[in-house]
Scaffold this active site. Structure first.
Site, short mmCIF file in Angstrom:
data_model
loop_
_atom_site.label_atom_id
_atom_site.label_comp_id
_atom_site.label_asym_id
_atom_site.label_seq_id
_atom_site.Cartn_x
_atom_site.Cartn_y
_atom_site.Cartn_z
CD GLN A 56 -1.11 7.28 6.30
OE1 GLN A 56 -0.62 6.33 6.88
NE2 GLN A 56 -0.60 7.77 5.19
CB CYS A 107 3.70 10.24 3.29
SG CYS A 107 2.22 10.15 4.31
CG LEU A 108 0.95 5.13 1.04
CD1 LEU A 108 0.24 3.89 1.56
CD2 LEU A 108 1.41 4.91 -0.40
CD GLU A 150 3.09 4.53 8.78
OE1 GLU A 150 2.00 5.11 8.93
OE2 GLU A 150 3.67 4.46 7.68
O1 K1U Z 1 1.92 6.85 4.14
C1 K1U Z 1 2.56 6.10 4.86
O2 K1U Z 1 2.64 6.30 6.04
C2 K1U Z 1 3.23 4.91 4.21
C3 K1U Z 1 4.67 5.17 3.79
C4 K1U Z 1 5.58 4.61 4.85
C5 K1U Z 1 7.01 5.07 4.82
C6 K1U Z 1 7.78 4.97 3.69
C7 K1U Z 1 9.11 5.37 3.69
C8 K1U Z 1 9.65 5.87 4.84
C9 K1U Z 1 8.88 5.99 5.97
C10 K1U Z 1 7.55 5.57 5.96
C11 K1U Z 1 4.88 4.48 2.45
O3 K1U Z 1 4.75 3.29 2.36
S1 K1U Z 1 5.32 5.45 1.08
C12 K1U Z 1 5.57 4.23 -0.21
C13 K1U Z 1 6.84 3.49 -0.08
O4 K1U Z 1 7.74 3.89 0.62
C14 K1U Z 1 7.05 2.20 -0.82
C15 K1U Z 1 6.09 1.71 -1.66
C16 K1U Z 1 6.30 0.51 -2.33
C17 K1U Z 1 7.47 -0.18 -2.16
C18 K1U Z 1 8.43 0.31 -1.32
C19 K1U Z 1 8.23 1.50 -0.64
ZN ZN Z 2 2.75 8.61 5.95
#
Ligand code: K1U
Ligand code: ZN
Length: 182
Positions: A56, A107-108, A150
């Site tokens: 990423q 997902c970011l 991930e």
């Molecule tokens: O992009 C990524 O892989 C990161 C993703 C991870 C994820 C989140 C939720 C479920 C599965 C995997 C994130 O972090 S998205 C942002 C998010 O969920 C979050 C941000 C700030 C506080 C709490 C959650």
């Molecule tokens: Zn992701």
């Protein structure tokens, strides 16, 4: 430490990298890799997010950072702000439960899009940690969700690939529209 740019699906060049299969880390955990992991963690905290795969930030290597804070094993997130960083190198899922669980993922690389994905509720994982030591761990709740999300990134799979084609195309269009507006 420095912040890295997170690749997003609205950009064709970024998407081509996000679709790549990440290569295993060979020759142990070096200081260069630790620097990359430090940058990834800082980037993830700044986003903010709870996980990030190296691909990423444009480095298709089998490396994941994660910090669930106090949400460990929780069914839904209630962050209390405590830091609990994890570094996973060459992660493998060695066992998955037959029982499935659904979670509204984000997902970011697909900003502002959230949708339900069903995955095994519990997994056993094996990986190398920041010190290069082999670790075996059981994951459930949000930890299981996040590690599987991930690890999908390491195979070039995004959470929207688990949705219908209609929902996936709508999600990408929404991210493209938001990027144009920004
Ligand atoms: O992009 C990524 O892989 C990161 C993703 C991870 C994820 C989140 C939720 C479920 C599965 C995997 C994130 O972090 S998205 C942002 C998010 O969920 C979050 C941000 C700030 C506080 C709490 C959650
Ligand atoms: Zn992701």
């Amino acid at each position: 430490m420095s912040l890295r740019r997170i690749l997003t699906v609205d950009n064709a060049a970024d998407m081509a990298v996000l679709k790549q299969i990440s290569t295993p880390v060979e020759g142990g955990v070096t200081d260069d890799l630790r620097r990359l992991m430090d940058d990834m963690l800082e980037t993830m905290y700044a986003a903010p997010g709870i996980g990030l795969a190296a691909v990423q930030v444009g480095e298709p290597k089998q490396i994941i950072v994660m910090d669930l804070g106090d949400r460990e094993g929780a069914e839904d997130g209630d962050d209390e702000g405590r830091r609990n960083p994890r570094y996973l190198i060459n992660p493998e899922i060695v066992w998955s439960s037959e029982e499935l669980a659904s979670y509204e993922e984000g997902c970011l690389s697909v900003p502002e899009i959230y949708d339900d994905v069903q995955r095994p509720a519990r997994v056993k994982i094996r990986y190398l940690n920041y010190a290069g030591e082999a670790v075996e761990e059981d994951a459930s709740g949000l930890f299981a969700v996040c590690i599987q999300h991930e690890m999908d990134h390491l195979k070039g799979v995004l959470f929207i690939d688990h949705l219908s084609r209609l929902k996936r195309e709508r999600a990408i269009k929404k991210v493209e529209k938001a990027a144009r507006a920004a």
